[in-house]
Scaffold this active site. Sequence first.
Site, mmCIF file in Angstrom:
data_model
loop_
_atom_site.group_PDB
_atom_site.id
_atom_site.type_symbol
_atom_site.label_atom_id
_atom_site.label_comp_id
_atom_site.label_asym_id
_atom_site.label_seq_id
_atom_site.Cartn_x
_atom_site.Cartn_y
_atom_site.Cartn_z
ATOM 1 N N ILE A 133 0.839 -0.966 -0.079
ATOM 2 C CA ILE A 133 -0.177 -0.065 -0.075
ATOM 3 C C ILE A 133 0.732 1.312 0.025
ATOM 4 C CG2 ILE A 133 -1.612 1.167 1.318
ATOM 5 C CD1 ILE A 133 -2.762 -1.412 2.499
ATOM 6 N N GLU A 164 -13.853 -1.645 17.707
ATOM 7 C CA GLU A 164 -14.799 -1.427 16.508
ATOM 8 C C GLU A 164 -15.826 -2.133 16.725
ATOM 9 O OE1 GLU A 164 -12.725 -1.833 12.839
ATOM 10 O OE2 GLU A 164 -11.437 -0.350 12.877
ATOM 11 N N HIS A 217 -14.124 1.766 8.982
ATOM 12 C CA HIS A 217 -13.370 0.820 8.272
ATOM 13 C C HIS A 217 -13.809 0.105 7.262
ATOM 14 C CE1 HIS A 217 -10.413 -2.542 10.157
ATOM 15 N NE2 HIS A 217 -10.117 -2.160 8.800
#
Length: 344
Positions: A163, A273, A292
């Site tokens: 990434i 989360e 997310h």
Amino acid sequence: MPESFEVAFTADFLSNDKLVFKDIGLNLLNEAKSIRYRFLACQEPTLSAGQIDGIDALISLAPRITADSLARANRLIGICRFGVGYDMVDVKACTEADVALFIAVGAVNHSVAEAILGWMLALGHHVKQKDRLTREGRWNEKSYWMGTEIRRKVVGIVGLGGIGGRLAGLLGPFGTQEVVAFDPYIGPARAKSVGVRMVALSELLQISDYVVVCCPLTEETRGLLGPAELALMKPGAYLINTARGGIVDEDSLVERLKSGGVAGAAIDVFASEPVSDQHPLCQLDNVILAPHAIAWTDELFEELGNMCCRQVETLARGQIPEGLVNKEVCERSRFQEKLQRWAR
């Protein structure tokens, strides 16, 4: 050899018994005569042992997988994570249960990098605030929200994996002053190939106008950006985290954002989360948030699905596909026995 290779998808791929996503590679499995697949019936935060019992491979989106989940994994050969993060999976427990864990290497690189770039532009140009000015009829306040460009800025990438490397490539046309990175596992050849200068974490934080977190969450990176590290950032700098919440100390970040020690942030991931609307980051105007899912696109899920389904096809031939996390499982005789049942 058993009649068919049994594959299960976790239940969170479905909503009201219908596939949520446009394409997750099911055509690949539909064409494979020796493979049968189904979706787990019950959506649970943590998979139970009964859900895994009787399958050869699992394609998992979000549930946690623990040692208890794997208590009846006598037949299970591999778990294919529908993504690249695997902090929700107990890797040691997988190995001890003779189960291989795979991630979708490379499939997320472009989508996440593009989302990061979009957030860099949104933060610098105060997109959130200018939208509100227009909706609230505060047109004359526009001069209070002068933006800043990526041009001539320093971008710091924490974690120069797939990434981070892709992001460095996308930044080329924007005329950055420099792209720097911190990653103790990356050599100079890799850095040079993507046009990045490797620096210490402290230097990156001190010189960067945008700090982008791209590293995985491990015991080594947990709390990597804590109070002392965040205090090194320039007051005009922005922090972007699309990696995992535990890497950045949320309380310290909130404090820096409130005090003006950091200009703003874009956060896709949280220490716990999901978050409620009472989370401290939700109360700040200089923060952009996502559940997310900032990088979730049709293209991303198609690529992830294709990779996971190809991994399953490879396992169904008694071979080990790319993306193996717990390589030590290959040395275990019971794992090899399960795998070789399908060798042909």
